[in-house]
Design an enzyme around this catalytic site. Sequence first.
Site, PDB file in Angstrom:
ATOM      1  N   CYS A 140       0.802  -1.170  -0.103  1.00 28.91           N
ATOM      2  CA  CYS A 140      -0.181  -0.066  -0.039  1.00 28.91           C
ATOM      3  C   CYS A 140       0.663   1.242  -0.016  1.00 28.91           C
ATOM      4  O   CYS A 140       0.606   2.107  -1.002  1.00 28.91           O
ATOM      5  CB  CYS A 140      -0.969  -0.019   1.140  1.00 28.91           C
ATOM      6  SG  CYS A 140      -0.343   0.000   2.827  1.00 28.91           S
ATOM      7  N   HIS A 153      -2.611   1.403   6.910  1.00 30.98           N
ATOM      8  CA  HIS A 153      -3.019   1.137   5.438  1.00 30.98           C
ATOM      9  C   HIS A 153      -3.129   2.597   4.912  1.00 30.98           C
ATOM     10  O   HIS A 153      -3.679   3.423   5.608  1.00 30.98           O
ATOM     11  CB  HIS A 153      -4.239   0.589   5.270  1.00 30.98           C
ATOM     12  CG  HIS A 153      -4.580  -0.051   3.822  1.00 30.98           C
ATOM     13  ND1 HIS A 153      -3.987  -0.814   3.263  1.00 30.98           N
ATOM     14  CD2 HIS A 153      -5.431   0.619   2.933  1.00 30.98           C
ATOM     15  CE1 HIS A 153      -4.236  -1.103   1.909  1.00 30.98           C
ATOM     16  NE2 HIS A 153      -5.200  -0.038   1.881  1.00 30.98           N
ATOM     17  N   HIS A 170      -5.756   1.691  -4.118  1.00 33.96           N
ATOM     18  CA  HIS A 170      -4.879   1.332  -3.201  1.00 33.96           C
ATOM     19  C   HIS A 170      -4.479  -0.010  -3.652  1.00 33.96           C
ATOM     20  O   HIS A 170      -5.182  -0.723  -4.233  1.00 33.96           O
ATOM     21  CB  HIS A 170      -5.616   1.522  -1.868  1.00 33.96           C
ATOM     22  CG  HIS A 170      -6.816   0.535  -1.788  1.00 33.96           C
ATOM     23  ND1 HIS A 170      -6.937  -0.213  -0.442  1.00 33.96           N
ATOM     24  CD2 HIS A 170      -7.586   0.016  -2.418  1.00 33.96           C
ATOM     25  CE1 HIS A 170      -7.885  -1.277  -0.643  1.00 33.96           C
ATOM     26  NE2 HIS A 170      -8.327  -0.793  -1.981  1.00 33.96           N
TER      27      HIS A 170
END
Length: 359
Positions: A274, A322, A334
């Site tokens: 990520c 994240h 993402h």
Amino acid sequence: MASHRKPRNSPLGGQAVRTAATFALASAATATVFEGSGHAEPRLTPAQVKAKVDRLYQEAEVATEKYNGAKEKADAARDALDRLRDEAARRTDRLNTVRNGLGSIAAAQYRSGGLDPAVQLALTSDPEQYLERAALAEKAGARQAATVASVQRELAGIRQVRSESDERLTQLRGHEADLRRQKAAVQTKLGEARSLLARLTAEERARYEAASAGSGRDDGSTTGTTGSRADRTSGPRGPVTAPNSRAAEAISFARDQIGKPYVWGATGPSSYDCSGLTQAAWRSAGVALPRTTYTQINAGQRVSRSALAPGDLVFFYSGISHVGLYIGGGQMIHAPRPGAPVRIAPIDEMPFAGATRVG
């Protein structure tokens, strides 16, 4: 006085004893089986498997970001160590050059006999010539003193560089040990997730993947999604209204990565995690972001959720584990998790933790 009476015979015959023993052993084995069955892990429902797998993936991502941070520190320590070693080599070369100069001076003094100046004056037939030479010798002596001082400085510098190198080497070994721990943690979590998913039937696994590709919520239906695949991957169409050209460039880069696999610790160009994706996206726009989620959140100006603009970094979970790149319309690009490629998803599919505007 000990008794000499014979023991009484068992009322059961030999065959009866063997039969009773066999029955007892069988009973014990049966009891063991039932006892083991009583402690066996009950079969989980697909919803329970999904909840556990999602938690394991999230824990793996926490460990991944710690791994990324440890790797960044290890790389920095290794680069610093290499620079210090190069500096030590350069200083050693300079020291050897100065030492060679001192050796030449010492050899000349030896050839001149090293006589006391007063003796040399008394023996010379040309005092004026001697005085002239003495003045040159004095200058040579000053140069020699400067050379000696230079040697001392180089030696002190080399000792300092070597001391710093030892410190960097110690730091590097510590960061490498941390890398190994975090790598093991990631692999353990991912292994547990794979074991849980292996319990599902093909149909249940497909439902899980469909739910994960959608909003992240499984309502138990056969689709398990809240929209079509086109809705999930297309996102806002047309020109992106970004705060500046750099944000637009970062979004364009991220959009080009859609479909590439998630690999923990990866920064491209063929796969990403990520924070690796957001770092690469903004690098393409000429902005250098730090490596991890918990450092990227401090890389720009914090913005509220209501003030989000395309190009902002959006972060999730309480541990800031994240990150995605906001593209407008409540959506982001993402890299979700292993098995889920880079994609467009709604930002409300995970617990929102904050946002940062960079560039």
